[in-house]
Scaffold this motif. Structure first.
Motif, PDB file in Angstrom:
ATOM      1  N   GLY A   2     -13.283  -8.123  -7.394  1.00  0.00           N
ATOM      2  CA  GLY A   2     -14.648  -7.374  -6.923  1.00  0.00           C
ATOM      3  C   GLY A   2     -14.072  -6.357  -5.824  1.00  0.00           C
ATOM      4  N   VAL A   3     -15.160  -5.769  -5.634  1.00  0.00           N
ATOM      5  CA  VAL A   3     -15.161  -4.664  -4.591  1.00  0.00           C
ATOM      6  C   VAL A   3     -14.867  -5.166  -3.175  1.00  0.00           C
ATOM      7  CG1 VAL A   3     -16.716  -2.726  -3.616  1.00  0.00           C
ATOM      8  CG2 VAL A   3     -16.932  -3.101  -5.978  1.00  0.00           C
ATOM      9  N   LEU A   4     -15.425  -6.219  -2.801  1.00  0.00           N
ATOM     10  CA  LEU A   4     -14.933  -6.912  -1.632  1.00  0.00           C
ATOM     11  C   LEU A   4     -13.338  -6.943  -1.424  1.00  0.00           C
ATOM     12  CD1 LEU A   4     -15.852  -7.602   1.085  1.00  0.00           C
ATOM     13  CD2 LEU A   4     -16.101  -9.994   0.320  1.00  0.00           C
ATOM     14  N   SER A   5     -12.744  -7.419  -2.444  1.00  0.00           N
ATOM     15  CA  SER A   5     -11.277  -7.783  -2.630  1.00  0.00           C
ATOM     16  C   SER A   5     -10.454  -6.292  -2.388  1.00  0.00           C
ATOM     17  CB  SER A   5     -10.836  -8.173  -3.674  1.00  0.00           C
ATOM     18  OG  SER A   5     -11.389  -9.674  -3.781  1.00  0.00           O
ATOM     19  N   VAL A   6     -11.050  -5.488  -3.062  1.00  0.00           N
ATOM     20  CA  VAL A   6     -10.232  -3.993  -2.838  1.00  0.00           C
ATOM     21  C   VAL A   6     -10.397  -3.393  -1.579  1.00  0.00           C
ATOM     22  CG1 VAL A   6     -10.298  -1.619  -3.655  1.00  0.00           C
ATOM     23  CG2 VAL A   6     -10.646  -3.583  -5.375  1.00  0.00           C
ATOM     24  N   VAL A   7     -11.631  -3.771  -0.837  1.00  0.00           N
ATOM     25  CA  VAL A   7     -11.885  -3.170   0.402  1.00  0.00           C
ATOM     26  C   VAL A   7     -11.054  -3.996   1.494  1.00  0.00           C
ATOM     27  CG1 VAL A   7     -13.663  -3.089   2.192  1.00  0.00           C
ATOM     28  CG2 VAL A   7     -14.023  -2.281   0.106  1.00  0.00           C
ATOM     29  N   ALA A   8     -10.888  -5.209   1.140  1.00  0.00           N
ATOM     30  CA  ALA A   8     -10.138  -6.193   2.190  1.00  0.00           C
ATOM     31  C   ALA A   8      -8.505  -5.551   2.007  1.00  0.00           C
ATOM     32  CB  ALA A   8     -10.200  -7.547   1.812  1.00  0.00           C
ATOM     33  N   ALA A   9      -8.185  -5.493   0.881  1.00  0.00           N
ATOM     34  CA  ALA A   9      -6.920  -4.958   0.546  1.00  0.00           C
ATOM     35  C   ALA A   9      -6.695  -3.796   1.336  1.00  0.00           C
ATOM     36  CB  ALA A   9      -6.505  -5.122  -0.737  1.00  0.00           C
ATOM     37  N   VAL A  10      -7.382  -2.573   1.075  1.00  0.00           N
ATOM     38  CA  VAL A  10      -7.337  -1.424   1.929  1.00  0.00           C
ATOM     39  C   VAL A  10      -7.251  -1.590   3.352  1.00  0.00           C
ATOM     40  CG1 VAL A  10      -8.287   0.924   2.018  1.00  0.00           C
ATOM     41  CG2 VAL A  10      -8.215  -0.124  -0.381  1.00  0.00           C
ATOM     42  N   LEU A  11      -8.014  -2.247   3.721  1.00  0.00           N
ATOM     43  CA  LEU A  11      -7.990  -2.345   5.303  1.00  0.00           C
ATOM     44  C   LEU A  11      -6.833  -3.184   5.749  1.00  0.00           C
ATOM     45  CD1 LEU A  11     -11.664  -3.701   6.085  1.00  0.00           C
ATOM     46  CD2 LEU A  11     -10.607  -1.424   6.583  1.00  0.00           C
ATOM     47  N   VAL A  12      -6.184  -4.111   5.204  1.00  0.00           N
ATOM     48  CA  VAL A  12      -5.042  -4.772   5.687  1.00  0.00           C
ATOM     49  C   VAL A  12      -3.932  -4.062   5.407  1.00  0.00           C
ATOM     50  CG1 VAL A  12      -5.648  -7.211   5.563  1.00  0.00           C
ATOM     51  CG2 VAL A  12      -4.525  -6.398   3.583  1.00  0.00           C
ATOM     52  N   PHE A  13      -3.912  -3.022   4.292  1.00  0.00           N
ATOM     53  CA  PHE A  13      -2.730  -1.980   4.055  1.00  0.00           C
ATOM     54  C   PHE A  13      -2.769  -1.205   5.189  1.00  0.00           C
ATOM     55  CE2 PHE A  13      -2.480  -3.230  -0.782  1.00  0.00           C
ATOM     56  CZ  PHE A  13      -1.661  -3.700  -0.529  1.00  0.00           C
ATOM     57  N   ALA A  14      -3.785  -0.688   5.532  1.00  0.00           N
ATOM     58  CA  ALA A  14      -4.059   0.296   6.706  1.00  0.00           C
ATOM     59  C   ALA A  14      -3.501  -0.386   7.949  1.00  0.00           C
ATOM     60  CB  ALA A  14      -5.647   0.574   6.914  1.00  0.00           C
ATOM     61  N   CYS A  15      -3.865  -1.579   8.435  1.00  0.00           N
ATOM     62  CA  CYS A  15      -3.531  -2.065   9.591  1.00  0.00           C
ATOM     63  C   CYS A  15      -1.956  -2.171   9.422  1.00  0.00           C
ATOM     64  CB  CYS A  15      -4.048  -3.722   9.689  1.00  0.00           C
ATOM     65  SG  CYS A  15      -5.640  -3.590  10.302  1.00  0.00           S
ATOM     66  N   ALA A  16      -1.205  -2.481   8.188  1.00  0.00           N
ATOM     67  CA  ALA A  16       0.197  -2.837   8.098  1.00  0.00           C
ATOM     68  C   ALA A  16       0.779  -1.467   8.435  1.00  0.00           C
ATOM     69  CB  ALA A  16       0.449  -3.345   6.617  1.00  0.00           C
ATOM     70  N   ALA A  17       0.188  -0.479   7.698  1.00  0.00           N
ATOM     71  CA  ALA A  17       0.711   0.865   8.137  1.00  0.00           C
ATOM     72  C   ALA A  17       0.839   1.191   9.650  1.00  0.00           C
ATOM     73  CB  ALA A  17       0.060   1.886   7.216  1.00  0.00           C
ATOM     74  N   VAL A  18      -0.185   0.920  10.281  1.00  0.00           N
ATOM     75  CA  VAL A  18      -0.240   1.283  11.643  1.00  0.00           C
ATOM     76  C   VAL A  18       0.554   0.455  12.570  1.00  0.00           C
ATOM     77  CG1 VAL A  18      -1.665   1.360  13.755  1.00  0.00           C
ATOM     78  CG2 VAL A  18      -2.698   2.120  11.759  1.00  0.00           C
ATOM     79  N   TRP A  19       0.573  -0.957  12.303  1.00  0.00           N
ATOM     80  CA  TRP A  19       1.400  -1.860  12.830  1.00  0.00           C
ATOM     81  C   TRP A  19       3.132  -1.685  12.564  1.00  0.00           C
ATOM     82  CZ3 TRP A  19      -2.105  -6.869  13.072  1.00  0.00           C
ATOM     83  CH2 TRP A  19      -2.700  -6.833  13.959  1.00  0.00           C
ATOM     84  N   GLY A  20       3.107  -1.330  11.342  1.00  0.00           N
ATOM     85  CA  GLY A  20       4.623  -0.968  10.924  1.00  0.00           C
ATOM     86  C   GLY A  20       5.077   0.266  11.594  1.00  0.00           C
ATOM     87  N   THR A  21       4.339   1.134  11.847  1.00  0.00           N
ATOM     88  CA  THR A  21       4.738   2.434  12.470  1.00  0.00           C
ATOM     89  C   THR A  21       5.005   2.171  13.847  1.00  0.00           C
ATOM     90  OG1 THR A  21       3.384   4.138  10.765  1.00  0.00           O
ATOM     91  CG2 THR A  21       4.017   4.820  12.792  1.00  0.00           C
ATOM     92  N   VAL A  22       4.070   1.548  14.536  1.00  0.00           N
ATOM     93  CA  VAL A  22       4.256   1.195  16.043  1.00  0.00           C
ATOM     94  C   VAL A  22       5.463   0.294  16.170  1.00  0.00           C
ATOM     95  CG1 VAL A  22       3.212  -0.166  17.812  1.00  0.00           C
ATOM     96  CG2 VAL A  22       1.745   1.371  16.742  1.00  0.00           C
TER      97      VAL A  22
END
Length: 171
Positions: A2-22
């Motif tokens: 579903g679209v909701l799953s893709v949106v949720a995955a993109v959001l957690v990947f974005a958070c992962a990128a930020v927290w990984g960089t920090v």
């Protein structure tokens, strides 16, 4: 999927990128003092050394939270179900808890550093216009608690001394 799953995955990947960089910048000591990223508290704001130490301590936890988020995102995309968004949600909850715990450890480490002397009051947030020439407002006082409620100056030295007598006896 579903679209909701893709949106949720993109959001957690974005958070992962930020927290990984920090986390990586924190571990290496290259995270600049800022208002938005890393461990920010009154204790870490005292000095650049306190900020760097706190983020070096918390950095591995930030990296771990990023890994948790990335795994949650992969599971969200990999499972073909309407419920797969729960993987992203669970990963986000665990990652936020992890960041909270390691940030507390970083703050604890920063508390152990001695305050840097700036020639005046180390804890003033309102500028030097309210500070007497001798430094902190509590320098001339009989007790460090005498300036309670009068300025932010001396707040580091007070450490809970601004309690009233009735509040102290209720413990």
């Amino acid at each position: 999927m579903g679209v909701l799953s893709v949106v949720a995955a993109v959001l957690v990947f974005a958070c992962a990128a930020v927290w990984g960089t920090v986390g990586v910048l924190g571990v290496t000591g290259k995270l600049p003092g800022n208002r938005w990223f890393g461990v920010r508290s009154p204790e870490t704001g005292r000095s650049e050394a306190a900020f760097v130490l706190a983020n070096r301590v918390a950095g591995p936890g930030y990296i771990g939270a990023a890994v948790i988020l990335a795994m949650g995102g992969l599971l969200t995309l990999g499972v073909d179900s309407d419920w797969s968004v729960l993987f992203a949600l669970a990963a986000l909850v665990v990652a936020v808890g992890t960041v909270g715990i390691v940030s507390g450890l970083g703050i604890k480490a920063a508390q152990g550093l001695p305050a840097e002397s700036t020639g005046g009051c180390d804890c003033c947030s309102g500028g030097d216009d309210h500070v007497p020439a001798s430094g902190c407002a509590d320098d001339k006082a009989d007790s460090p608690a005498d300036d309670c409620g009068q300025s932010s100056c001396g707040s580091c030295a007070l450490q809970g001394m601004c309690e009233t007598d009735t509040a102290a006896t209720k413990r």
